[in-house]
Write a protein that holds these residues in place. Sequence first.
Motif, PDB file in Angstrom:
ATOM      1  N   UNK A 111       0.815  -1.213   0.000  1.00  0.00           N
ATOM      2  CA  UNK A 111       0.000   0.000   0.000  1.00  0.00           C
ATOM      3  C   UNK A 111       0.849   1.264   0.000  1.00  0.00           C
ATOM      4  N   UNK A 112       1.979   1.175   0.713  1.00  0.00           N
ATOM      5  CA  UNK A 112       2.775   2.399   0.836  1.00  0.00           C
ATOM      6  C   UNK A 112       4.027   2.394  -0.042  1.00  0.00           C
ATOM      7  N   UNK A 113       4.313   1.212  -0.656  1.00  0.00           N
ATOM      8  CA  UNK A 113       5.398   1.134  -1.643  1.00  0.00           C
ATOM      9  C   UNK A 113       6.701   1.685  -1.084  1.00  0.00           C
ATOM     10  N   UNK A 114       7.090   1.183   0.090  1.00  0.00           N
ATOM     11  CA  UNK A 114       8.216   1.817   0.768  1.00  0.00           C
ATOM     12  C   UNK A 114       9.579   1.164   0.528  1.00  0.00           C
ATOM     13  N   UNK A 115       9.571  -0.174   0.287  1.00  0.00           N
ATOM     14  CA  UNK A 115      10.875  -0.848   0.187  1.00  0.00           C
ATOM     15  C   UNK A 115      11.556  -0.496  -1.133  1.00  0.00           C
ATOM     16  N   UNK A 116      12.815  -0.054  -1.054  1.00  0.00           N
ATOM     17  CA  UNK A 116      13.507   0.369  -2.280  1.00  0.00           C
ATOM     18  C   UNK A 116      14.152  -0.820  -2.979  1.00  0.00           C
ATOM     19  N   UNK A 117      14.689  -1.781  -2.171  1.00  0.00           N
ATOM     20  CA  UNK A 117      15.324  -2.937  -2.798  1.00  0.00           C
ATOM     21  C   UNK A 117      15.031  -4.204  -2.008  1.00  0.00           C
ATOM     22  N   UNK A 118      14.518  -5.204  -2.699  1.00  0.00           N
ATOM     23  CA  UNK A 118      14.216  -6.495  -2.073  1.00  0.00           C
ATOM     24  C   UNK A 118      15.386  -7.439  -2.343  1.00  0.00           C
ATOM     25  N   UNK A 119      15.960  -7.984  -1.269  1.00  0.00           N
ATOM     26  CA  UNK A 119      17.165  -8.810  -1.427  1.00  0.00           C
ATOM     27  C   UNK A 119      16.897 -10.235  -0.959  1.00  0.00           C
ATOM     28  N   UNK A 120      17.227 -11.185  -1.827  1.00  0.00           N
ATOM     29  CA  UNK A 120      16.975 -12.594  -1.509  1.00  0.00           C
ATOM     30  C   UNK A 120      18.264 -13.385  -1.663  1.00  0.00           C
ATOM     31  N   UNK A 121      18.370 -14.466  -0.904  1.00  0.00           N
ATOM     32  CA  UNK A 121      19.576 -15.304  -0.971  1.00  0.00           C
ATOM     33  C   UNK A 121      19.161 -16.775  -0.976  1.00  0.00           C
ATOM     34  N   UNK A 122      19.603 -17.478  -2.005  1.00  0.00           N
ATOM     35  CA  UNK A 122      19.449 -18.938  -2.050  1.00  0.00           C
ATOM     36  C   UNK A 122      20.776 -19.499  -1.551  1.00  0.00           C
ATOM     37  N   UNK A 123      20.770 -19.981  -0.285  1.00  0.00           N
ATOM     38  CA  UNK A 123      22.041 -20.195   0.416  1.00  0.00           C
ATOM     39  C   UNK A 123      22.692 -21.560   0.158  1.00  0.00           C
ATOM     40  N   UNK A 124      21.990 -22.471  -0.482  1.00  0.00           N
ATOM     41  CA  UNK A 124      22.613 -23.740  -0.919  1.00  0.00           C
ATOM     42  C   UNK A 124      21.947 -24.050  -2.248  1.00  0.00           C
ATOM     43  N   UNK A 125      22.424 -23.335  -3.272  1.00  0.00           N
ATOM     44  CA  UNK A 125      21.653 -23.215  -4.524  1.00  0.00           C
ATOM     45  C   UNK A 125      21.868 -24.365  -5.488  1.00  0.00           C
ATOM     46  N   UNK A 221      33.046 -15.766   8.170  1.00  0.00           N
ATOM     47  CA  UNK A 221      32.344 -14.544   7.744  1.00  0.00           C
ATOM     48  C   UNK A 221      31.858 -14.736   6.312  1.00  0.00           C
ATOM     49  N   UNK A 222      30.612 -14.460   6.058  1.00  0.00           N
ATOM     50  CA  UNK A 222      30.098 -14.572   4.684  1.00  0.00           C
ATOM     51  C   UNK A 222      30.520 -13.344   3.872  1.00  0.00           C
ATOM     52  N   UNK A 223      31.081 -13.577   2.681  1.00  0.00           N
ATOM     53  CA  UNK A 223      31.463 -12.427   1.848  1.00  0.00           C
ATOM     54  C   UNK A 223      30.253 -11.868   1.106  1.00  0.00           C
ATOM     55  N   UNK A 224      29.293 -11.403   1.857  1.00  0.00           N
ATOM     56  CA  UNK A 224      28.035 -10.961   1.243  1.00  0.00           C
ATOM     57  C   UNK A 224      27.905  -9.453   1.363  1.00  0.00           C
ATOM     58  N   UNK A 225      27.327  -8.830   0.337  1.00  0.00           N
ATOM     59  CA  UNK A 225      27.284  -7.370   0.330  1.00  0.00           C
ATOM     60  C   UNK A 225      26.270  -6.758   1.293  1.00  0.00           C
ATOM     61  N   UNK A 226      25.280  -7.538   1.712  1.00  0.00           N
ATOM     62  CA  UNK A 226      24.283  -6.938   2.605  1.00  0.00           C
ATOM     63  C   UNK A 226      23.483  -7.996   3.346  1.00  0.00           C
ATOM     64  N   UNK A 227      22.504  -7.544   4.106  1.00  0.00           N
ATOM     65  CA  UNK A 227      21.586  -8.467   4.779  1.00  0.00           C
ATOM     66  C   UNK A 227      20.412  -8.716   3.833  1.00  0.00           C
TER      67      UNK A 227
END
Length: 292
Positions: A111-125, A221-227
């Motif tokens: 309704x409020x369209x607030x999230x700018x970027x949706x981030x997903x991770x398939x951790x054992x792909x 430590x995971x070499x990941x750019x974000x949460x």
Amino acid sequence: MTSTFQDKVLQEDALSTEDYQFLCSIVYKQSRINLGDKKKSFLSSRLLGRRNSLHIDSWKSYCQFLKSTAVETEIDILIDLIATNHTSFFRENQQLKRVEEEIIPTLVDIDRNRLKELKLWSAACSSGEEPYSLAITVSEFFRKNQNLKTNWSVYASDISQKALKIAEKAIYNETKLNLPDPELLERYFSRGLKSYTGKCRIKKSIKDKVRLKRINLFQPIYPLPHKYHIILCRNTLIYFDRKSQELLVSKLYNQLDPGGYLVVGYSDSLALIKHQFKSIGGGFFQKAEAES
Ligand SMILES: C[S@@+](CC[C@H](N)C(=O)[O-])C[C@H]1O[C@@H](n2cnc3c(N)ncnc32)[C@H](O)[C@@H]1O
């Protein structure tokens, strides 16, 4: 009963309990994959081709080789050979449907369209079927909700280099696509011609959304750019013992955004381990929202 010459050779070449335990300990140390004590013939059949290609004529010598050389790469090859990479497109599709119909709408706050970027991770792909199915699912959601301006991306990782190479090529047998809607074929796959007849390649629009990387889920430590807002770690926990499952689930918790979701497979269970998630059923677990 007299044994044949061949029986004798096989007996002499059998993997001893000591060598089996040594190989299991290397596999466990590197990947936390827990082979238990009943997988001797599984392990020797998976490793025999490799041993022969190195012209090593006994398991004892192969174990010596692993002990004596700078073997990082050999251990990686060993993990590649024993990891179970079984996967498929739209596996446990009820979960992907729920991601599209319930989880993403909640996260992007329709309704409020607030999230700018949706981030997903398939951790054992594995070989890519899961992250590409996930990317198609997310793409379908935004195709149907064009008013939303949210950017999105899927990170995909696995310990197996062999599986990641297949994911990188992104070419699959058409008979294995298992699409929930036939229209997805035209929209997201290109059909191969000539020697590629019967094969399909993931289209660039989806391929470019999926970033592949080799990650061991137990590296410090995971070499990941974000949460992430959603992490899929499906059909993988079952290969680890309870202590490792607990460690992994807490690492994934830390890698999620507050309010984010962990999705595990139907055969995985968090019932016997300590964790901080709230279970919302069907293999979905939510991290607590940030306190305001
Ligand atoms: C059975 S497949 C599951 C693939 C996919 N998630 C699915 O549900 O179809 C399990 C995957 O876990 C990966 N794996 C096992 N141990 C791992 C580790 N320590 N770190 C990262 N991946 C691991 C294996 O290489 C394999 O590709």
